[in-house]
Write a protein that holds these residues in place. Structure first.
Motif, PDB file in Angstrom:
ATOM      1  N   ALA A  63       0.844  -1.213   0.000  1.00 35.58           N
ATOM      2  CA  ALA A  63       0.000   0.000   0.000  1.00 35.58           C
ATOM      3  C   ALA A  63       0.868   1.247   0.000  1.00 35.58           C
ATOM      4  CB  ALA A  63      -0.927  -0.011   1.213  1.00 35.58           C
ATOM      5  N   ASP A  64       1.925   1.219   0.799  1.00 34.99           N
ATOM      6  CA  ASP A  64       2.823   2.370   0.871  1.00 34.99           C
ATOM      7  C   ASP A  64       3.499   2.610  -0.479  1.00 34.99           C
ATOM      8  OD1 ASP A  64       4.078   4.454   2.406  1.00 34.99           O
ATOM      9  OD2 ASP A  64       5.918   3.278   2.348  1.00 34.99           O
ATOM     10  N   GLN A  65       3.904   1.530  -1.111  1.00 33.77           N
ATOM     11  CA  GLN A  65       4.563   1.662  -2.411  1.00 33.77           C
ATOM     12  C   GLN A  65       3.591   2.178  -3.482  1.00 33.77           C
ATOM     13  OE1 GLN A  65       6.871  -1.261  -5.526  1.00 33.77           O
ATOM     14  NE2 GLN A  65       7.260  -1.564  -3.355  1.00 33.77           N
ATOM     15  N   ALA A  66       2.365   1.687  -3.462  1.00 29.23           N
ATOM     16  CA  ALA A  66       1.358   2.157  -4.419  1.00 29.23           C
ATOM     17  C   ALA A  66       1.092   3.643  -4.226  1.00 29.23           C
ATOM     18  CB  ALA A  66       0.070   1.359  -4.261  1.00 29.23           C
ATOM     19  N   ALA A  67       1.047   4.077  -2.965  1.00 33.74           N
ATOM     20  CA  ALA A  67       0.820   5.501  -2.686  1.00 33.74           C
ATOM     21  C   ALA A  67       1.977   6.341  -3.203  1.00 33.74           C
ATOM     22  CB  ALA A  67       0.628   5.714  -1.188  1.00 33.74           C
ATOM     23  N   GLN A  69       3.789   5.709  -5.652  1.00 29.25           N
ATOM     24  CA  GLN A  69       3.724   5.715  -7.117  1.00 29.25           C
ATOM     25  C   GLN A  69       2.557   6.553  -7.639  1.00 29.25           C
ATOM     26  OE1 GLN A  69       3.521   1.524  -8.041  1.00 29.25           O
ATOM     27  NE2 GLN A  69       5.693   1.154  -7.551  1.00 29.25           N
ATOM     28  N   GLY A  70       1.788   7.149  -6.725  1.00 30.77           N
ATOM     29  CA  GLY A  70       0.692   8.027  -7.116  1.00 30.77           C
ATOM     30  C   GLY A  70      -0.632   7.333  -7.353  1.00 30.77           C
ATOM     31  N   ASP A  71      -0.719   6.048  -7.016  1.00 32.60           N
ATOM     32  CA  ASP A  71      -1.971   5.314  -7.214  1.00 32.60           C
ATOM     33  C   ASP A  71      -2.727   5.257  -5.889  1.00 32.60           C
ATOM     34  OD1 ASP A  71      -4.032   3.675  -7.980  1.00 32.60           O
ATOM     35  OD2 ASP A  71      -2.769   2.173  -8.969  1.00 32.60           O
ATOM     36  N   ALA A  72      -3.371   6.371  -5.532  1.00 31.73           N
ATOM     37  CA  ALA A  72      -4.037   6.476  -4.226  1.00 31.73           C
ATOM     38  C   ALA A  72      -5.197   5.507  -4.106  1.00 31.73           C
ATOM     39  CB  ALA A  72      -4.513   7.904  -3.999  1.00 31.73           C
ATOM     40  N   SER A  73      -5.921   5.296  -5.194  1.00 29.11           N
ATOM     41  CA  SER A  73      -7.084   4.418  -5.151  1.00 29.11           C
ATOM     42  C   SER A  73      -6.661   2.988  -4.807  1.00 29.11           C
ATOM     43  CB  SER A  73      -7.804   4.443  -6.496  1.00 29.11           C
ATOM     44  OG  SER A  73      -8.881   3.540  -6.498  1.00 29.11           O
ATOM     45  N   ARG A  74      -5.611   2.536  -5.474  1.00 31.31           N
ATOM     46  CA  ARG A  74      -5.155   1.161  -5.200  1.00 31.31           C
ATOM     47  C   ARG A  74      -4.556   1.065  -3.802  1.00 31.31           C
ATOM     48  NH1 ARG A  74      -0.792  -2.738  -8.336  1.00 31.31           N
ATOM     49  NH2 ARG A  74      -1.796  -4.698  -7.717  1.00 31.31           N
ATOM     50  N   ALA A  75      -3.812   2.073  -3.399  1.00 33.18           N
ATOM     51  CA  ALA A  75      -3.218   2.068  -2.065  1.00 33.18           C
ATOM     52  C   ALA A  75      -4.305   1.968  -0.996  1.00 33.18           C
ATOM     53  CB  ALA A  75      -2.383   3.320  -1.864  1.00 33.18           C
ATOM     54  N   THR A  76      -5.399   2.714  -1.187  1.00 32.53           N
ATOM     55  CA  THR A  76      -6.508   2.676  -0.234  1.00 32.53           C
ATOM     56  C   THR A  76      -7.118   1.281  -0.174  1.00 32.53           C
ATOM     57  OG1 THR A  76      -7.000   5.008  -0.658  1.00 32.53           O
ATOM     58  CG2 THR A  76      -8.749   3.685   0.333  1.00 32.53           C
ATOM     59  N   GLN A  77      -7.300   0.684  -1.345  1.00 30.36           N
ATOM     60  CA  GLN A  77      -7.891  -0.661  -1.404  1.00 30.36           C
ATOM     61  C   GLN A  77      -7.015  -1.668  -0.680  1.00 30.36           C
ATOM     62  OE1 GLN A  77      -8.223  -2.192  -5.399  1.00 30.36           O
ATOM     63  NE2 GLN A  77      -9.846  -3.627  -4.849  1.00 30.36           N
ATOM     64  N   ILE A  78      -5.701  -1.580  -0.873  1.00 30.24           N
ATOM     65  CA  ILE A  78      -4.783  -2.525  -0.224  1.00 30.24           C
ATOM     66  C   ILE A  78      -4.752  -2.287   1.282  1.00 30.24           C
ATOM     67  CG2 ILE A  78      -2.388  -3.292  -0.066  1.00 30.24           C
ATOM     68  CD1 ILE A  78      -2.084  -2.449  -3.038  1.00 30.24           C
ATOM     69  N   GLY A  99      -2.916   6.098   6.034  1.00 31.31           N
ATOM     70  CA  GLY A  99      -4.362   6.284   5.940  1.00 31.31           C
ATOM     71  C   GLY A  99      -4.737   7.759   5.911  1.00 31.31           C
ATOM     72  N   ALA A 100      -4.025   8.556   6.718  1.00 33.24           N
ATOM     73  CA  ALA A 100      -4.289  10.007   6.733  1.00 33.24           C
ATOM     74  C   ALA A 100      -3.890  10.637   5.408  1.00 33.24           C
ATOM     75  CB  ALA A 100      -3.518  10.649   7.885  1.00 33.24           C
ATOM     76  N   GLU A 101      -2.757  10.238   4.871  1.00 36.55           N
ATOM     77  CA  GLU A 101      -2.310  10.779   3.573  1.00 36.55           C
ATOM     78  C   GLU A 101      -3.321  10.459   2.478  1.00 36.55           C
ATOM     79  OE1 GLU A 101       2.532  10.432   4.344  1.00 36.55           O
ATOM     80  OE2 GLU A 101       1.437   8.793   3.382  1.00 36.55           O
ATOM     81  N   LEU A 102      -3.820   9.249   2.492  1.00 38.29           N
ATOM     82  CA  LEU A 102      -4.782   8.845   1.460  1.00 38.29           C
ATOM     83  C   LEU A 102      -6.120   9.573   1.643  1.00 38.29           C
ATOM     84  CD1 LEU A 102      -3.970   5.022   1.382  1.00 38.29           C
ATOM     85  CD2 LEU A 102      -3.404   6.719  -0.366  1.00 38.29           C
ATOM     86  N   ALA A 103      -6.518   9.809   2.896  1.00 43.16           N
ATOM     87  CA  ALA A 103      -7.758  10.555   3.144  1.00 43.16           C
ATOM     88  C   ALA A 103      -7.644  11.971   2.584  1.00 43.16           C
ATOM     89  CB  ALA A 103      -8.065  10.586   4.640  1.00 43.16           C
ATOM     90  N   LEU A 104      -6.473  12.575   2.703  1.00 39.46           N
ATOM     91  CA  LEU A 104      -6.286  13.930   2.181  1.00 39.46           C
ATOM     92  C   LEU A 104      -6.351  13.966   0.662  1.00 39.46           C
ATOM     93  CD1 LEU A 104      -3.564  15.518   4.499  1.00 39.46           C
ATOM     94  CD2 LEU A 104      -6.030  15.860   4.507  1.00 39.46           C
ATOM     95  N   THR A 105      -5.970  12.873   0.002  1.00 39.75           N
ATOM     96  CA  THR A 105      -6.124  12.856  -1.459  1.00 39.75           C
ATOM     97  C   THR A 105      -7.594  12.867  -1.856  1.00 39.75           C
ATOM     98  OG1 THR A 105      -6.136  10.429  -1.677  1.00 39.75           O
ATOM     99  CG2 THR A 105      -3.972  11.530  -1.682  1.00 39.75           C
ATOM    100  N   ARG A 106      -8.468  12.469  -0.917  1.00 41.94           N
ATOM    101  CA  ARG A 106      -9.922  12.499  -1.167  1.00 41.94           C
ATOM    102  C   ARG A 106     -10.557  13.767  -0.584  1.00 41.94           C
ATOM    103  NH1 ARG A 106      -9.112   7.464   1.302  1.00 41.94           N
ATOM    104  NH2 ARG A 106     -10.369   8.098   3.122  1.00 41.94           N
TER     105      ARG A 106
END
Length: 597
Positions: A63-67, A69-78, A99-106
């Motif tokens: 998940a960290d690696q996907a994030a 790489q800019g793929d927030a959607s996949r990172a969130t899913q993982i 999780g906080a970083e991904l929430a901010l992308t949304r």
């Protein structure tokens, strides 16, 4: 002797091993060192693993690696597949941070802050510096996005000693951007730490009236706080402010109509402007000479500018009439800097000498968008009047709200009161409307659930009908955010009772009766205590802006605390207002806490 040396070596090795065993990595956990593994390979290893803990660690790494790489959607899913309770505290912190970083992308600041409330965060100080920095910075971003500007600034000041290089410089500038955006009342801090120093710097700059006074205030602050990070390296906006060439403003032409339909508006603007002038004079300042010119008698703008230049005028404030503002905006150049007290067409880019300032309803629509988002609301319905004015307000709201991740679910244009109930029922998809709480068949009445709040642009009379109708149509729990047009400032408690619960943005002038200049103006012109007060506030702010136009142009992020709002300048040199908030409660107007300006 040799035996002693061997014993000493053995003891040192044992101590080293003990230190390794008690390192943060071993106690708190760390991601697997697999720099070349792809997200897919990590997930495959997780699936094949027989250890639930190892599988969760591998999925967290993926998940960290996907994030990254800019793929927030996949990172969130993982990340949703990671069993955080199985991880060691250090990895729980990483999962919460991610999780906080991904929430901010949304654009979901509240979800980001919730992610950072995990109990493992109590051990953040035991992690390596780079991991601490990552968590502190995402918390600062989340606090800022949630409108908690003071807390965001404090977080960035706290993490500053852990940063170096470009990251330190960016954080330094971000601290100033945050504290510089705070209203004066939030800058009072009697402490002696770095955070208190930042607040006192912002207070010194904001409290100074003219450009020269601001420059002097910065010099005084630096001399008094020589060891503070901001004294060692002034934030870039303040460096630019210090570098601004300042020519004293000695003569202004105030160009307003004394006859015609706008004469009453112009009178309030002029009286507010001159009240600010006399206040500056009483405070010991040397205000410029004011030439009051009647724009209703103008025969030629060219002749006016030629005469103004000949008399030594350095700045024109006005005109108020929209046709004249459009004429100025259509020119390639103007002979003198001009602060028009109205706006040309929104798509019209004026000459570099033209600035435009007014009480634009579009500003208030954008303010509703900002406040609702700061309150964590993402889906809106709108009720606006039919006609060009309503369309402009709706478009301004929609553009700002959707550009920042919100969704406008529905909109109704209000016209005839008799149609109001049906319009609201249609907008809310109310079923079994008007049949009581239950229909004759026993079916429960209901409305659509994908609306978080209603954006309302309406007169007080319309709002008096709309709010009770919303209550009747099973939408009494929906927050209503309105422009200042719902507030008559009449003190009519019966009218306010009908609008209980409506939140609205308004000028500081009408929400802060303790302002000394306001009190002085109201004593002389009682009408300034009502809705006309907005125009008096604009006149006061026009005087304030006269000395600040160069600053606002050179420093796009700087703002002026005005009585018509918190004022900034857009790229097209239009003064834009951000406003404080209030709500109707039990027949009274209740001020709401500020969020991000």
């Amino acid at each position: 002797m040799t035996a002693c040396l061997r014993l000493l070596s053995a003891l040192c090795l044992a101590a080293l091993l003990a230190a390794c065993a008690s390192s943060p990595s071993s106690n708190l956990g760390e991601l697997p060192r697999t720099p070349d593994a792809t997200v897919e390979q990590l997930l495959e290893r997780a699936t094949a693993s027989k250890s639930p803990e190892e599988a969760s660690v591998l999925r967290l790494s993926a998940a960290d690696q996907a994030a990254r790489q800019g793929d927030a959607s996949r990172a969130t899913q993982i990340l949703q597949q990671v069993r955080i309770e199985l991880l060691k505290p250090g990895l729980q912190i990483l999962a919460s941070t991610l999780g906080a970083e991904l929430a901010l992308t949304r654009n979901d600041a509240k979800a980001a802050l919730a992610a950072l409330h995990h109990p493992s965060l109590q051990r953040l100080g035991e992690l390596p510096a780079d991991q601490q920095v990552r968590t502190h910075l995402v918390r600062a971003r989340a606090l800022e996005a949630d409108g908690q500007v003071l807390a965001a600034a404090r977080e960035r000041v706290f993490v500053a000693p852990l940063l170096s290089g470009d990251a330190a410089g960016q954080n330094h500038e971000a601290i100033w951007a945050l504290v510089g955006s705070l209203p004066v009342e939030q800058l009072q801090n009697q402490g002696s730490d770095d955070f208190a120093g930042w607040l006192s710097l912002a207070l010194a700059v904001k409290s100074a009236g003219t450009l020269e006074q601001q420059q002097a205030a910065i010099d005084t602050w630096v001399a008094q706080h020589a060891t503070h990070p901001a004294a060692r390296q002034l934030p870039t906006p303040l460096v630019k402010l210090k570098a601004l060439a300042s020519q004293p403003l000695t003569r202004i032409a105030l160009l307003l109509p004394q006859d015609g339909q706008l004469a009453g508006v112009a009178r309030a603007l002029r009286e507010g402007f001159m009240a600010a002038y006399y206040q500056a004079q009483q405070a010991g300042q040397k205000p410029p000479v004011i030439d009051v010119i009647d724009s209703s008698r103008l025969t030629s703008l060219d002749d006016f500018y030629r005469q103004a230049q000949a008399q030594g005028v350095q700045l024109v404030i006005g005109p108020l009439e929209k046709p004249l503002v459009k004429q100025l905006a259509a020119r390639a150049q103007l002979p003198l800097p001009t602060l028009a007290l109205n706006y040309s067409d929104s798509n019209q880019v004026g000459p570099p000498q033209l600035f435009q300032f007014g009480l634009a309803a579009e500003d208030e629509a954008r303010e509703v968008s900002r406040r609702a988002r700061a309150d964590g609301l993402h889906n809106a319905a709108a009720m606006i009047p039919k006609g060009d004015w309503g369309d402009r307000v709706l478009n301004a709201f929609r553009q700002d709200f959707e550009a920042n991740g919100g969704t406008l679910v529905a909109a109704e244009r209000v016209d005839q009161p008799v149609q109001l109930a049906q319009q609201i029922a249609s907008m809310l998809n109310v079923r079994n409307a008007g049949s009581g709480l239950q229909s004759s068949t026993g079916a429960q009445a209901s409305r659509r659930q994908d609306i978080d709040f209603i954006f309302l642009a309406a007169t007080p009379q319309q709002a008096q009908q709309i709010k009770p109708t919303l209550n009747f149509q099973y939408a009494g729990d929906l927050p209503v955010y309105a422009t200042s047009h719902v507030f008559s400032a009449s003190g009519d408690q019966a009218q306010y009772n009908d609008m209980t619960g409506i939140r609205f943005c308004e000028t500081p002038w009408l929400l802060d009766s303790s302002n000394p200049l306001r009190q002085q103006v109201v004593r002389q012109w009682p009408q300034a205590n009502g809705s006309m007060g907005r125009l008096y506030a604009m006149g006061v702010d026009a005087y304030t802006l006269a000395a600040r136009l160069g600053q606002l142009k050179a420093l796009p992020d700087s703002r002026v605390e005005g009585l018509s709002g918190n004022l900034g300048m857009s790229a097209t040199q239009r003064i834009e207002r951000q406003l404080p908030w209030a709500q109707f409660v039990g027949g009274q107007v209740q001020r709401l806490p500020n969020t991000t300006p």
